[in-house]
Enzyme design. Structure first.
Site, mmCIF file in Angstrom:
data_model
loop_
_atom_site.group_PDB
_atom_site.id
_atom_site.type_symbol
_atom_site.label_atom_id
_atom_site.label_comp_id
_atom_site.label_asym_id
_atom_site.label_seq_id
_atom_site.Cartn_x
_atom_site.Cartn_y
_atom_site.Cartn_z
ATOM 1 N N GLU A 78 0.689 -1.125 0.273
ATOM 2 C CA GLU A 78 -0.071 0.054 0.046
ATOM 3 C C GLU A 78 0.756 1.450 0.013
ATOM 4 O OE1 GLU A 78 -3.667 2.213 2.457
ATOM 5 O OE2 GLU A 78 -2.665 0.376 3.345
ATOM 6 N N ASP A 98 -0.708 -4.895 3.119
ATOM 7 C CA ASP A 98 -1.295 -3.950 3.679
ATOM 8 C C ASP A 98 -0.798 -4.094 5.034
ATOM 9 O OD1 ASP A 98 -2.762 -1.813 4.954
ATOM 10 O OD2 ASP A 98 -4.627 -2.610 4.194
ATOM 11 N N ILE A 100 -0.837 -1.937 7.694
ATOM 12 C CA ILE A 100 -2.047 -1.596 8.688
ATOM 13 C C ILE A 100 -3.110 -1.222 8.089
ATOM 14 C CG2 ILE A 100 -2.639 -0.148 10.648
ATOM 15 C CD1 ILE A 100 0.377 0.792 10.960
ATOM 16 N N ASP A 101 -4.080 -2.300 8.280
ATOM 17 C CA ASP A 101 -5.440 -2.254 7.648
ATOM 18 C C ASP A 101 -6.113 -1.706 8.756
ATOM 19 O OD1 ASP A 101 -7.188 -2.327 5.365
ATOM 20 O OD2 ASP A 101 -8.217 -3.741 6.704
ATOM 21 N N THR A 103 -5.882 2.204 9.113
ATOM 22 C CA THR A 103 -5.124 3.201 9.587
ATOM 23 C C THR A 103 -5.733 4.224 10.485
ATOM 24 O OG1 THR A 103 -3.485 2.688 7.817
ATOM 25 C CG2 THR A 103 -3.416 4.881 8.944
ATOM 26 N N ASP A 228 -6.246 -4.688 0.365
ATOM 27 C CA ASP A 228 -7.312 -4.899 1.407
ATOM 28 C C ASP A 228 -7.985 -6.164 1.488
ATOM 29 O OD1 ASP A 228 -7.567 -2.244 2.602
ATOM 30 O OD2 ASP A 228 -8.409 -1.420 0.790
#
Length: 294
Positions: A78, A98, A100-101, A103, A228
């Protein structure tokens, strides 16, 4: 000999899964420690599209670690894409990350965040690892080998009736007035069925894990990205669920739209109710998700 060859061909994916689990747990520890401290926050495509130093640190950790173990593999991350790298999926083994999904949750100290790591080979999703950092729940899936949470086998919901469904969705970071109105219109259409309820928790990857676990009956979203849902797609499918395009066809990882459910009947009913919200594709190619906005 045939059995021996099959086992040999599976060994690299076993090692890939082990490596992804190890680095996801390491990344999760970094995220947990950073959750409650003050963060330096920047924006990307909109005022609600946030990034922190921890996002960048974690993505760098994951890519560096996996590239050392698998030097021929490619990466889609990402934050790397946000920095200008192309988001192109080839036949080469490709990790889709990802860091930190969730954020926005992370920025506000809300403990609903996850690390998401998927692997595609020849454009087929082969494995997924999602680590819910604060809950310390590790979701894993490997094509043909099932899906698990902390070692317990997952099974998606068998609900087929939309009027009895609990559904998850996300609004994403877009704040274009037309797109926002269309997103809420879709929620209204489902509530008028009437579905039992719609919930938003702030992490598409974890939403999809809840579908895989049978905690909810379905999830849909317009505007999410390949990172995601890449890992989660494997986990949902291996738990007996379905991932499909909002128009009713097969999932297109780059299309930025998805319906997931425990049963095909549920997924199709939701897809039938949804009005399309167009976003620019992740790979930049023209298609049915031509851009309304980024």
């Amino acid at each position: 000999m045939a059995g021996s060859g099959e086992r040999s061909s599976q060994q690299p994916l076993e090692k890939c899964l082990e490596a992804a689990v190890q680095v996801a747990l390491e990344a999760g520890q970094i995220i947990r420690e950073a959750l409650r401290i003050e963060k330096r926050v920047q924006t990307k495509s909109s005022a609600a599209d946030l990034v922190t130093e921890t996002d960048q640190l974690v993505e760098n950790l994951i890519i560096t670690t996996l590239s050392k173990k698998f030097p021929s593999h490619r990466f889609i991350g990402e934050e790397s894409v946000a920095a200008g790298e192309k988001c192109i999926l080839t036949d080469d083994p490709t990790w889709i990350i990802d860091p930190i999904d969730g954020t926005c949750n992370f920025v506000h100290g809300t403990p609903v965040v996850a690390v998401s790591i998927g692997l595609s080979v020849k454009k087929e999703l082969e494995l997924g690892v999602i680590y819910s950092c604060v809950e310390e729940k590790l979701y894993t899936g490997r094509k043909g080998h099932g899906a698990f949470c902390n070692g317990q086998k997952l099974q998606a919901s068998n609900q087929t009736d939309l009027s009895k469904a609990l559904i998850l969705t996300e609004l994403g970071s877009i704040r274009d007035p037309v797109a926002v109105k269309m997103l809420f219109n879709n929620m209204e259409r489902l509530l008028k069925v009437p579905a039992h309820g719609i919930r938003i928790v702030g992490s598409a990857a974890l939403d999809l894990c809840h579908v895989a676990a049978g905690d909810v009956d379905a999830f849909y979203q317009f505007g999410l990205h390949c990172w995601d849902m890449a890992a989660a797609a494997v986990i949902v499918r291996e738990a007996g669920g379905i991932m499909m395009d909002t128009a009713g066809g097969p999932l297109d990882l780059m299309s930025r739209r998805v319906v997931a459910a425990g049963t095909p009947e549920m997924a199709c009913q939701i897809a039938k109710e949804l009005q399309p919200v167009a976003y620019e594709r992740d790979d930049g190619t023209e298609g049915t998700s031509n851009s309304l906005s980024k």
